[in-house]
Design a protein around this motif. Structure first.
Motif, PDB file in Angstrom:
ATOM      1  N   LYS A 162      50.101 -37.613   4.574  1.00 35.45           N
ATOM      2  CA  LYS A 162      50.486 -38.892   3.954  1.00 35.45           C
ATOM      3  C   LYS A 162      51.214 -38.658   2.633  1.00 35.45           C
ATOM      4  O   LYS A 162      52.119 -39.407   2.276  1.00 35.45           O
ATOM      5  N   TYR A 198      58.748 -37.787  11.311  1.00 30.56           N
ATOM      6  CA  TYR A 198      57.547 -38.149  10.572  1.00 30.56           C
ATOM      7  C   TYR A 198      56.297 -37.666  11.297  1.00 30.56           C
ATOM      8  O   TYR A 198      55.384 -37.093  10.690  1.00 30.56           O
ATOM      9  N   PHE A 231      58.284 -40.991   5.847  1.00 28.82           N
ATOM     10  CA  PHE A 231      57.767 -42.317   6.164  1.00 28.82           C
ATOM     11  C   PHE A 231      58.662 -43.393   5.563  1.00 28.82           C
ATOM     12  O   PHE A 231      58.895 -44.432   6.189  1.00 28.82           O
TER      13      PHE A 231
END
Length: 100
Positions: free
Chosen positions: A47, A34, A54
């Motif tokens: 993101k 990640y 994630f």
């Protein structure tokens, strides 16, 4: 979700490993993947691009799916006991080792 500290100093670099899973953590590989993805894409774009990584890391660290599965199996067992399908010694028999 805050990943980097507001104020960066040598102190934050030294103590950064305390809040990560890199020091003998069970989720070392997931966190490293990640963080590598975030480093490649940057924080804001990462993101979105690294959301699947994630998700894997979050599941590894919190075990929410595993706990929900455990609760569902327990409810089903209690339902079968209340209906009379499981009686006597069969009530709390563990599954066989190769049953997964």
């Amino acid at each position: 979700m805050s990943i980097s500290p507001f104020l960066r100093s040598p102190f934050t670099d030294v103590t950064g490993g305390i809040v990560s899973h890199q020091l003998l953590g069970r989720c070392q590989k997931e966190e490293a993947r990640y963080m590598d993805c975030l480093e490649a894409y940057g924080l804001e774009r990462g993101k979105v691009k690294c959301a699947h990584l994630f998700g894997d890391f979050h599941e590894c660290s919190t075990l929410t799916k595993q706990f929900k599965r455990f609760v569902a199996i327990r409810r089903e067992r209690e339902r079968q006991i209340s209906e009379g399908k499981l009686t006597g010694d069969n009530r709390y028999v563990s599954p066989k080792v190769d049953s997964y």
